[in-house]
Design an enzyme around this catalytic site. Structure first.
Site, short mmCIF file in Angstrom:
data_model
loop_
_atom_site.label_atom_id
_atom_site.label_comp_id
_atom_site.label_asym_id
_atom_site.label_seq_id
_atom_site.Cartn_x
_atom_site.Cartn_y
_atom_site.Cartn_z
CE1 TYR A 102 -3.91 -2.22 0.35
CE2 TYR A 102 -2.56 -3.35 1.97
CZ TYR A 102 -3.67 -3.32 1.15
OH TYR A 102 -4.54 -4.38 1.12
CG ASN A 125 -10.42 -3.36 -7.79
OD1 ASN A 125 -11.03 -3.00 -8.79
ND2 ASN A 125 -9.49 -4.29 -7.84
CB CYS A 133 -7.15 -5.17 -5.29
SG CYS A 133 -8.58 -6.24 -5.51
CG HIS A 134 -4.81 -10.76 -6.85
ND1 HIS A 134 -5.48 -10.21 -7.94
CD2 HIS A 134 -3.75 -11.42 -7.36
CE1 HIS A 134 -4.85 -10.54 -9.04
NE2 HIS A 134 -3.79 -11.29 -8.72
CD GLU A 160 -1.09 -12.99 -10.61
OE1 GLU A 160 -0.18 -12.23 -10.21
OE2 GLU A 160 -2.22 -12.56 -10.89
#
Length: 170
Positions: A102, A125, A133-134, A160
């Site tokens: 953040y 979001n 946002c993850h 990912e």
């Protein structure tokens, strides 16, 4: 007199981490939301996906199939404050397999004191997964809040891999 709200179309996509509801109009994709079991709807068959949501539906399927890393869609997201809109723009810069804090986002906005406000905007979001946002974590590397729940956030970050690195751009 305000403009009338668009008629939204919906589709429901099963994923390994729960069902997604896609909402959009001819103007673009307006929302991607996780549904709880109690909210579940029948999955939308490919042939029944509304035309305005087909591309988003296909790109999300490709993302979950590890065939797509970057979304290329038209958006219809008029809600949100000016600050939220700015946060969501910066959020889209955090690449596949990358994470940012953040504080990183606040610094990119030239407002390092706005960490909490960035977190709040991130939590609003409207396009889960598509606007990643993850990929936003605490400054110490810990997983922090996620509207879809921390188990989903953890799954998405692992999904990912092996591309995942703990830095914003590289």
């Amino acid at each position: 007199m305000p403009a009338p709200a668009p008629d939204y179309a919906y589709s429901y996509l099963p994923t390994p981490i729960g069902q997604l509801e896609l909402r959009g109009s001819e103007a673009g994709l307006a929302a991607v939301t996780f549904l709880d079991e109690a909210q579940s709807q029948p999955n939308t068959a490919a042939a029944a996906v509304p035309a305005c949501l087909r591309e988003a539906h296909q790109q999300l399927q490709a993302y979950f199939g590890r065939e797509l890393r970057d979304f290329s869609l038209v958006y219809d997201v008029a809600r949100g404050t000016e600050f939220q809109q700015r946060v969501w723009q910066v959020l889209q810069q955090v690449g596949y397999g990358r994470t940012a804090s953040y504080l990183d986002l606040a610094r990119l906005l030239n407002n390092p004191g706005a960490v909490r406000a960035v977190g709040a905007a991130n939590g609003q979001n409207p396009l889960a997964i598509v606007w990643p946002c993850h990929r936003i974590i605490g400054a110490g590397g810990q997983l922090t809040g996620y509207a879809g729940g921390l188990p989903r956030k953890k799954w998405l970050l692992a999904h990912e891999q092996p591309a995942a690195q703990t830095s914003l751009f590289g």
